[in-house]
Scaffold this motif. Sequence first.
Motif, PDB file in Angstrom:
ATOM      1  N   GLU A  26       0.834  -1.206   0.000  1.00 53.83           N
ATOM      2  CA  GLU A  26       0.000   0.000   0.000  1.00 53.83           C
ATOM      3  C   GLU A  26       0.869   1.257   0.000  1.00 53.83           C
ATOM      4  O   GLU A  26       0.594   2.207  -0.735  1.00 53.83           O
ATOM      5  N   VAL A  27       1.922   1.275   0.797  1.00 56.44           N
ATOM      6  CA  VAL A  27       2.833   2.413   0.837  1.00 56.44           C
ATOM      7  C   VAL A  27       3.528   2.586  -0.511  1.00 56.44           C
ATOM      8  O   VAL A  27       3.653   3.698  -1.028  1.00 56.44           O
ATOM      9  N   GLU A  28       3.953   1.485  -1.092  1.00 54.34           N
ATOM     10  CA  GLU A  28       4.613   1.525  -2.392  1.00 54.34           C
ATOM     11  C   GLU A  28       3.687   2.105  -3.468  1.00 54.34           C
ATOM     12  O   GLU A  28       4.084   2.941  -4.264  1.00 54.34           O
ATOM     13  N   ARG A  29       2.431   1.659  -3.470  1.00 54.93           N
ATOM     14  CA  ARG A  29       1.461   2.160  -4.452  1.00 54.93           C
ATOM     15  C   ARG A  29       1.119   3.621  -4.199  1.00 54.93           C
ATOM     16  O   ARG A  29       0.851   4.371  -5.117  1.00 54.93           O
ATOM     17  N   ALA A  30       1.090   4.042  -2.944  1.00 54.02           N
ATOM     18  CA  ALA A  30       0.726   5.417  -2.619  1.00 54.02           C
ATOM     19  C   ALA A  30       1.797   6.403  -3.088  1.00 54.02           C
ATOM     20  O   ALA A  30       1.485   7.537  -3.447  1.00 54.02           O
ATOM     21  N   THR A  31       3.041   5.976  -3.099  1.00 52.84           N
ATOM     22  CA  THR A  31       4.133   6.870  -3.513  1.00 52.84           C
ATOM     23  C   THR A  31       4.308   6.908  -5.028  1.00 52.84           C
ATOM     24  O   THR A  31       4.972   7.795  -5.536  1.00 52.84           O
ATOM     25  N   ASP A  32       3.723   5.973  -5.751  1.00 49.65           N
ATOM     26  CA  ASP A  32       3.838   5.928  -7.208  1.00 49.65           C
ATOM     27  C   ASP A  32       2.535   6.433  -7.826  1.00 49.65           C
ATOM     28  O   ASP A  32       1.511   5.751  -7.787  1.00 49.65           O
ATOM     29  N   ASP A  33       2.577   7.620  -8.406  1.00 49.49           N
ATOM     30  CA  ASP A  33       1.371   8.239  -8.967  1.00 49.49           C
ATOM     31  C   ASP A  33       0.813   7.486 -10.173  1.00 49.49           C
ATOM     32  O   ASP A  33      -0.369   7.599 -10.476  1.00 49.49           O
ATOM     33  N   GLU A  34       1.645   6.751 -10.872  1.00 49.14           N
ATOM     34  CA  GLU A  34       1.200   6.072 -12.087  1.00 49.14           C
ATOM     35  C   GLU A  34       0.535   4.725 -11.815  1.00 49.14           C
ATOM     36  O   GLU A  34      -0.069   4.157 -12.710  1.00 49.14           O
ATOM     37  N   ARG A  35       0.665   4.223 -10.634  1.00 47.61           N
ATOM     38  CA  ARG A  35       0.066   2.928 -10.314  1.00 47.61           C
ATOM     39  C   ARG A  35      -1.108   3.147  -9.376  1.00 47.61           C
ATOM     40  O   ARG A  35      -0.958   3.672  -8.283  1.00 47.61           O
ATOM     41  N   GLU A  36      -2.263   2.736  -9.796  1.00 52.73           N
ATOM     42  CA  GLU A  36      -3.439   2.869  -8.953  1.00 52.73           C
ATOM     43  C   GLU A  36      -3.645   1.586  -8.142  1.00 52.73           C
ATOM     44  O   GLU A  36      -3.126   0.529  -8.482  1.00 52.73           O
ATOM     45  N   MET A  37      -4.382   1.707  -7.075  1.00 51.55           N
ATOM     46  CA  MET A  37      -4.683   0.552  -6.244  1.00 51.55           C
ATOM     47  C   MET A  37      -5.977  -0.083  -6.761  1.00 51.55           C
ATOM     48  O   MET A  37      -7.021   0.555  -6.781  1.00 51.55           O
ATOM     49  N   ARG A  38      -5.879  -1.312  -7.177  1.00 50.76           N
ATOM     50  CA  ARG A  38      -7.046  -2.009  -7.708  1.00 50.76           C
ATOM     51  C   ARG A  38      -8.053  -2.295  -6.595  1.00 50.76           C
ATOM     52  O   ARG A  38      -7.707  -2.343  -5.421  1.00 50.76           O
ATOM     53  N   TYR A  39      -9.280  -2.501  -7.002  1.00 47.66           N
ATOM     54  CA  TYR A  39     -10.376  -2.757  -6.068  1.00 47.66           C
ATOM     55  C   TYR A  39     -10.070  -3.959  -5.169  1.00 47.66           C
ATOM     56  O   TYR A  39     -10.271  -3.914  -3.957  1.00 47.66           O
ATOM     57  N   GLU A  40      -9.596  -5.036  -5.773  1.00 47.47           N
ATOM     58  CA  GLU A  40      -9.319  -6.258  -5.016  1.00 47.47           C
ATOM     59  C   GLU A  40      -8.259  -6.033  -3.950  1.00 47.47           C
ATOM     60  O   GLU A  40      -8.367  -6.535  -2.831  1.00 47.47           O
ATOM     61  N   LEU A  41      -7.235  -5.262  -4.298  1.00 45.96           N
ATOM     62  CA  LEU A  41      -6.175  -4.962  -3.339  1.00 45.96           C
ATOM     63  C   LEU A  41      -6.717  -4.104  -2.194  1.00 45.96           C
ATOM     64  O   LEU A  41      -6.419  -4.359  -1.024  1.00 45.96           O
ATOM     65  N   ALA A  42      -7.527  -3.127  -2.519  1.00 48.52           N
ATOM     66  CA  ALA A  42      -8.113  -2.273  -1.484  1.00 48.52           C
ATOM     67  C   ALA A  42      -8.988  -3.088  -0.542  1.00 48.52           C
ATOM     68  O   ALA A  42      -8.956  -2.890   0.683  1.00 48.52           O
ATOM     69  N   ARG A  43      -9.763  -4.011  -1.076  1.00 50.83           N
ATOM     70  CA  ARG A  43     -10.617  -4.866  -0.235  1.00 50.83           C
ATOM     71  C   ARG A  43      -9.771  -5.805   0.629  1.00 50.83           C
ATOM     72  O   ARG A  43     -10.106  -6.055   1.783  1.00 50.83           O
ATOM     73  N   ALA A  44      -8.687  -6.333   0.082  1.00 47.48           N
ATOM     74  CA  ALA A  44      -7.803  -7.211   0.858  1.00 47.48           C
ATOM     75  C   ALA A  44      -7.174  -6.440   2.014  1.00 47.48           C
ATOM     76  O   ALA A  44      -7.082  -6.948   3.138  1.00 47.48           O
ATOM     77  N   ILE A  45      -6.756  -5.219   1.752  1.00 48.08           N
ATOM     78  CA  ILE A  45      -6.168  -4.384   2.809  1.00 48.08           C
ATOM     79  C   ILE A  45      -7.207  -4.092   3.885  1.00 48.08           C
ATOM     80  O   ILE A  45      -6.919  -4.180   5.082  1.00 48.08           O
ATOM     81  N   GLU A  46      -8.407  -3.757   3.461  1.00 49.43           N
ATOM     82  CA  GLU A  46      -9.487  -3.493   4.418  1.00 49.43           C
ATOM     83  C   GLU A  46      -9.767  -4.725   5.285  1.00 49.43           C
ATOM     84  O   GLU A  46      -9.938  -4.623   6.503  1.00 49.43           O
ATOM     85  N   HIS A  47      -9.801  -5.894   4.661  1.00 49.40           N
ATOM     86  CA  HIS A  47     -10.061  -7.151   5.385  1.00 49.40           C
ATOM     87  C   HIS A  47      -8.978  -7.419   6.426  1.00 49.40           C
ATOM     88  O   HIS A  47      -9.276  -7.731   7.581  1.00 49.40           O
TER      89      HIS A  47
END
Length: 118
Positions: A26-47
């Motif tokens: 999540e930190v890696e994706r947040a620092t890279d503007d060109e890579r978005e966080m996919r829905y599945e990844l966001a749900r996995a993090i939330e879980h």
Amino acid sequence: MTIFKEKVDEEYLTVAETKEILERLEVERATDDEREMRYELARAIEHTNRFAELDPDDAREFADKLVDLEKVDEKTANKIVDLKPRDRDELRAVFAQERYSLSGDELDEILNVVNQYV
């Protein structure tokens, strides 16, 4: 159509260990503007944020203690760490798909380890 890559490795993780990995991602994706966080990844993090209660090191130690017991394999140990069953009935549910059943003493031995971490 989904394209799958070759499976390189497989290992069982507890929810706490998964949370640690996903936090780094999540930190890696947040620092890279060109890579978005996919829905599945966001749900996995939330879980994992919702259900990971133990520290990853404690979760690994807990799983290792369970694996040291005779009838508990790594997959089942990780499931027990995540669910933390509190009584024999809840623990039997974890072993329901196995081809063997545990005696009362074996169940109590596992529950004694669980009680150390609850």
